[in-house]
Design a protein around this motif. Structure first.
Motif, PDB file in Angstrom:
ATOM      1  N   ILE A 102       0.835  -1.199   0.000  1.00  0.00           N
ATOM      2  CA  ILE A 102       0.000   0.000   0.000  1.00  0.00           C
ATOM      3  C   ILE A 102       0.872   1.251   0.000  1.00  0.00           C
ATOM      4  N   ILE A 103       1.904   1.267   0.814  1.00  0.00           N
ATOM      5  CA  ILE A 103       2.823   2.405   0.871  1.00  0.00           C
ATOM      6  C   ILE A 103       3.547   2.548  -0.456  1.00  0.00           C
ATOM      7  N   HIS A 104       3.929   1.414  -1.048  1.00  0.00           N
ATOM      8  CA  HIS A 104       4.615   1.439  -2.330  1.00  0.00           C
ATOM      9  C   HIS A 104       3.701   2.024  -3.421  1.00  0.00           C
ATOM     10  N   ARG A 105       2.420   1.630  -3.431  1.00  0.00           N
ATOM     11  CA  ARG A 105       1.477   2.158  -4.424  1.00  0.00           C
ATOM     12  C   ARG A 105       1.250   3.661  -4.225  1.00  0.00           C
ATOM     13  N   LEU A 106       1.142   4.090  -2.975  1.00  0.00           N
ATOM     14  CA  LEU A 106       0.974   5.515  -2.706  1.00  0.00           C
ATOM     15  C   LEU A 106       2.196   6.308  -3.140  1.00  0.00           C
ATOM     16  N   ALA A 107       3.383   5.745  -2.924  1.00  0.00           N
ATOM     17  CA  ALA A 107       4.613   6.423  -3.308  1.00  0.00           C
ATOM     18  C   ALA A 107       4.699   6.574  -4.821  1.00  0.00           C
ATOM     19  N   MET A 108       4.154   5.629  -5.579  1.00  0.00           N
ATOM     20  CA  MET A 108       4.181   5.705  -7.032  1.00  0.00           C
ATOM     21  C   MET A 108       3.083   6.644  -7.563  1.00  0.00           C
ATOM     22  N   ALA A 109       1.978   6.720  -6.869  1.00  0.00           N
ATOM     23  CA  ALA A 109       0.870   7.548  -7.324  1.00  0.00           C
ATOM     24  C   ALA A 109       1.121   9.034  -7.067  1.00  0.00           C
ATOM     25  N   THR A 110       1.863   9.350  -6.058  1.00  0.00           N
ATOM     26  CA  THR A 110       2.099  10.739  -5.690  1.00  0.00           C
ATOM     27  C   THR A 110       2.738  11.548  -6.819  1.00  0.00           C
ATOM     28  N   PRO A 111       3.794  11.084  -7.504  1.00  0.00           N
ATOM     29  CA  PRO A 111       4.357  11.883  -8.606  1.00  0.00           C
ATOM     30  C   PRO A 111       3.375  12.076  -9.765  1.00  0.00           C
ATOM     31  N   ILE A 112       2.538  11.076 -10.010  1.00  0.00           N
ATOM     32  CA  ILE A 112       1.561  11.202 -11.087  1.00  0.00           C
ATOM     33  C   ILE A 112       0.523  12.266 -10.740  1.00  0.00           C
ATOM     34  N   VAL A 113       0.025  12.223  -9.506  1.00  0.00           N
ATOM     35  CA  VAL A 113      -0.957  13.217  -9.061  1.00  0.00           C
ATOM     36  C   VAL A 113      -0.344  14.609  -9.077  1.00  0.00           C
ATOM     37  N   MET A 114       0.886  14.733  -8.635  1.00  0.00           N
ATOM     38  CA  MET A 114       1.560  16.042  -8.636  1.00  0.00           C
ATOM     39  C   MET A 114       1.740  16.553 -10.061  1.00  0.00           C
ATOM     40  N   GLY A 115       2.102  15.669 -10.982  1.00  0.00           N
ATOM     41  CA  GLY A 115       2.279  16.062 -12.381  1.00  0.00           C
ATOM     42  C   GLY A 115       0.974  16.548 -12.996  1.00  0.00           C
ATOM     43  N   VAL A 158       0.138  20.036 -11.574  1.00  0.00           N
ATOM     44  CA  VAL A 158       0.947  21.090 -12.180  1.00  0.00           C
ATOM     45  C   VAL A 158       0.453  21.384 -13.601  1.00  0.00           C
ATOM     46  N   ALA A 159       0.130  20.332 -14.356  1.00  0.00           N
ATOM     47  CA  ALA A 159      -0.364  20.531 -15.722  1.00  0.00           C
ATOM     48  C   ALA A 159      -1.694  21.282 -15.717  1.00  0.00           C
ATOM     49  N   ALA A 160      -2.608  20.937 -14.818  1.00  0.00           N
ATOM     50  CA  ALA A 160      -3.893  21.621 -14.729  1.00  0.00           C
ATOM     51  C   ALA A 160      -3.706  23.089 -14.345  1.00  0.00           C
ATOM     52  N   GLY A 161      -2.787  23.349 -13.416  1.00  0.00           N
ATOM     53  CA  GLY A 161      -2.495  24.725 -13.015  1.00  0.00           C
ATOM     54  C   GLY A 161      -1.912  25.535 -14.167  1.00  0.00           C
ATOM     55  N   ALA A 162      -1.046  24.918 -14.968  1.00  0.00           N
ATOM     56  CA  ALA A 162      -0.452  25.617 -16.116  1.00  0.00           C
ATOM     57  C   ALA A 162      -1.517  25.938 -17.165  1.00  0.00           C
ATOM     58  N   LEU A 163      -2.425  25.002 -17.413  1.00  0.00           N
ATOM     59  CA  LEU A 163      -3.504  25.258 -18.372  1.00  0.00           C
ATOM     60  C   LEU A 163      -4.433  26.375 -17.883  1.00  0.00           C
TER      61      LEU A 163
END
Length: 122
Positions: free
Chosen positions: A5-18, A21-26
């Motif tokens: 579960i921690i491993h999945r959360l650690a992988m999902a965090t960069p995707i959510v952050m990306g 950032v993309a939504a904010g730029a648009l």
């Protein structure tokens, strides 16, 4: 199980952050384009497009009278009188309106409805 579960959360965090950032730029880009459009003056020009842009003709025609009162040529007399009353309420000289505009509005009504029965041209 806790490690996966921690491993999945650690992988999902960069995707959510990306994605964030993309939504904010648009959003920032759209705001900048809207601001530029507003400053260019095109926004204000588009507001008055529904109104007649020309001046008055020397001799009023039925077409011009209809444009002044914002009615069609086939409009019944009672609707023309309502339109006249509405426009004169907003533009009456006693309420700060232009005497010239009031004259043109009255002339337009007279042309479309006609004169009263008691009036006679001498």
């Amino acid at each position: 199980a806790t490690v996966s579960i921690i491993h999945r959360l650690a992988m999902a965090t960069p995707i959510v952050m990306g994605l964030t950032v993309a939504a904010g730029a648009l959003a920032a880009r759209q705001a900048a384009l809207g601001f530029e459009y507003m400053l260019s003056g095109r926004l204000m020009q588009s507001f008055g497009k529904g109104f007649y842009q020309g001046g008055f003709e020397a001799n009023m025609t039925r077409r011009e009278a209809c444009k002044i009162l914002a009615v069609r040529e086939s409009t019944p007399p009672d609707k023309i009188k309502e339109a006249h009353r509405r426009i004169m309420t907003a533009n009456h000289p006693d309420a700060g309106g232009s005497p010239y505009i009031a004259t043109k509005v009255n002339e337009a009504k007279e042309m479309l409805v006609g004169k009263k029965r008691g009036d006679s041209a001498l």
